[in-house]
Scaffold this motif. Sequence first.
Motif, PDB file in Angstrom:
ATOM      1  N   TRP A 100      45.211  43.682  33.245  1.00  0.00           N
ATOM      2  CA  TRP A 100      45.269  42.950  35.271  1.00  0.00           C
ATOM      3  C   TRP A 100      44.353  44.420  36.073  1.00  0.00           C
ATOM      4  O   TRP A 100      43.522  43.815  36.502  1.00  0.00           O
ATOM      5  CB  TRP A 100      46.235  42.068  35.251  1.00  0.00           C
ATOM      6  N   THR A 104      40.169  43.668  37.207  1.00  0.00           N
ATOM      7  CA  THR A 104      40.260  43.819  38.739  1.00  0.00           C
ATOM      8  C   THR A 104      39.296  44.987  38.754  1.00  0.00           C
ATOM      9  O   THR A 104      38.518  44.445  39.627  1.00  0.00           O
ATOM     10  CB  THR A 104      41.347  44.547  39.020  1.00  0.00           C
ATOM     11  N   VAL A 281      47.092  43.897  39.206  1.00  0.00           N
ATOM     12  CA  VAL A 281      46.389  43.948  40.649  1.00  0.00           C
ATOM     13  C   VAL A 281      46.303  44.023  41.537  1.00  0.00           C
ATOM     14  O   VAL A 281      44.855  44.933  41.836  1.00  0.00           O
ATOM     15  CB  VAL A 281      45.591  42.158  40.717  1.00  0.00           C
TER      16      VAL A 281
END
Length: 570
Positions: A100, A104, A281
Motif C-alpha cells: 500500500w 500510494t 497509506v
Amino acid sequence: MQKLNDFLSILDSYIGGGQWFVFLLLGTGLFFTIYLVFPQIRFFKYAIKMVKGKFDREGDEGDTSHFQALTTALSGTVGTGNIAGVALAVHLGGPAALFWMLVTALIGMTTKFVEVTLSHKHREKAEDGTIAGGPMYYMKKRLNIKLPSGKWLNFGKWMAIIFAVATVFSSFGTGSLPQINSISNSLWETFSIPHMLTGAVLAVLLAFVIVGGIKRIAKVTQTLVPVMAIIYFLGAFLVIIYNYENIWPSMVAIFADLFTGSSATGGFLGASVAFAFNRGVNRGLFSNEAGQGSAPIAHAAARAHEPVSEGMVALLEPFIDTIIICMLTGMTLLASGVWQEKHENLFQMADLAVVEGLYDDGIESDRQSLGAHVNGKKSLPLFTGNLKVTEGQITDEISIIHARSLAENVFLIQGNMPWTGEVPVVRGRMSPPEGVRVFGESLIHSAPLTTIAFSRSWLGEYGKYIVSIGLLLFAFSTAISWSYYGERAMIYLFGMNSVIWYKLVYVVGFFVASFVDTSIVWVFSGITIALMTIPNLIGILILHREVKSEVKSFWKEYAERFPDEKAPKY
C-alpha cells in the motif's frame, strides 16, 4: 505523557487514522490520474529532461534551479519516513503494508504534479524579494466563491489561513520532532551517545543553516541528498544480497496477505487487511508527502516560466522517495527477518499495556487472544493495582504487551541495580517511580528496527553505522527543508518580522524532541500531516479544470519549441 499520548491517539484515529482520510487521499490521486490520462507514466521521461534544464528559458524568474528545487523538496521527504516510517509500517501492518505504500507513491506522483503546478503558477514575491509560494497562495486567489447575490465569500482566504497554520504545526510534527527523535535514538542504539547531547549539537548546526535562507538551504541539500542516497543504497543492498534466500519469500509476503491480512509469525501477532491498508497509506504519505502541500513551497522558488514544467520535476519525488528508497528499506527488514523477532530494549510506557493473567504466544489459543487485543478486535482485561517487584522481577500473574507483542524477560532497574518495590498500574498503564526503567524483550519499531536489520550482512555490527549516518543525513536535511516550509507559512500569516521568532522556537523544539517519547512524536506527526493535507486536496479538486488548461498550454508551447519531438497530446 501517557494521558497526552492517549488523547492524541484518539484525535489521530478520527483524522489521519480514519479510513475516510485514506480514501480522500487515494481518491484524489486516482481522479487526477484518470482525468489527466496517467501523467506519472506518460510524462516520466519528460520530467527527467526538465531536471536537466531542457525547457529552461533565459530570464526565468526564481531563486533555485530545477535540480536544487528537486533536492530541497526531496530532502524534505527523504527522511525518517524512509528509515523509521517504513519500519513502523511493517511493524504495524506486516509485509502487506509495503504494497500500500507503493500504491500510494504511484498515485501520489500525479497528486504532487498537480499541487506543484498550481502552486508555482500562483506564487508571489515576498517582502525581502524572494519567491513565496505554496497552496495558501492559490487558495487565496482562486478558491473564493461568488454567491447568487453577487457578493464574494472569502472561502479561499480562510482555507489558506487553515493550511498555513497547519503548515507551521506540521513543520514541527513532520520536519523537526520525529527527525531528531529518530536520529538521537539511532545514535544511542549504535554509539551510546546521550540523546540530549545529540540534540544540542545538531540544534546548533540546524540554526546555522536555516539562518541563511533558501539559497543556503538549497546548496546544502543538493550536496547532502546524493551523498546520503549512495551510502544508504550500499548498506541496504549488502543486507538483501547477504540474505538472498529470503528475497523471493519476502516479495511473495508483500502480496500474499493483501486480502487476508498479515498472518501471525514469530513475535508478530498479525494485522487485519484494513490495518495494513491504513498504515501503509499513512506511512506512504508521511514518506513522500504527496497531497500534503509541503513540496510545492520548495518548488515555487524554482526558476521556470511554465508551471507544468516544475510540476513534472516534482512528479519524480514519490518515485525516488517511496518506490525506490522505501522499497529498499522494506526489503532489508523482510529479508533480514528482524521485523518478527523480539529484541531486548528499553520499554516506552506509551507502547506498554499490562493485562491480567499469564499468556504464552507459543500457544495458539493465547496467540489468537493476544492478536485480537493488539488489533482492536477484542480487548483483554487490563490490570489495575500495584505490581510487586522483587530484585527487578515482577511477581504478580500478569502479562505485559509492548510494541504490539508479548514481552518476555521483563526486569526493572534503578541506576544499574535491580529494583525492588511496587509500581502503580491504572487500566493497564504502568507508572514506574522516577529513575526506574523497564527493560525486556519485545518487537521493536522505527529507526532501531532498521538499525538492527542493517547488521544482518557481511558488515555485522558495523552495518548499524550506515543507518546511523544515513539517518543523520536524511533526517537532518528534512529538518532543514521543513524549517523553510514553516518560515514561508509564517510570512504568509504574520509577515517577515515573525520569521526570527519562528526559527528560534523551531530550533528549541528540535532540541527538546531529541529526548521525548517516540510514540507521542509519531502520533502528533500523523495529526499535523492530515491537517495540512485535507484543505490542499479539496483545493486541487476544485481547480481541476485549471490544471488541465495549464497542461494543454504547456504541451502546445513544447511542440512549438521542439517540433521534431513527439509529445503527448491533449
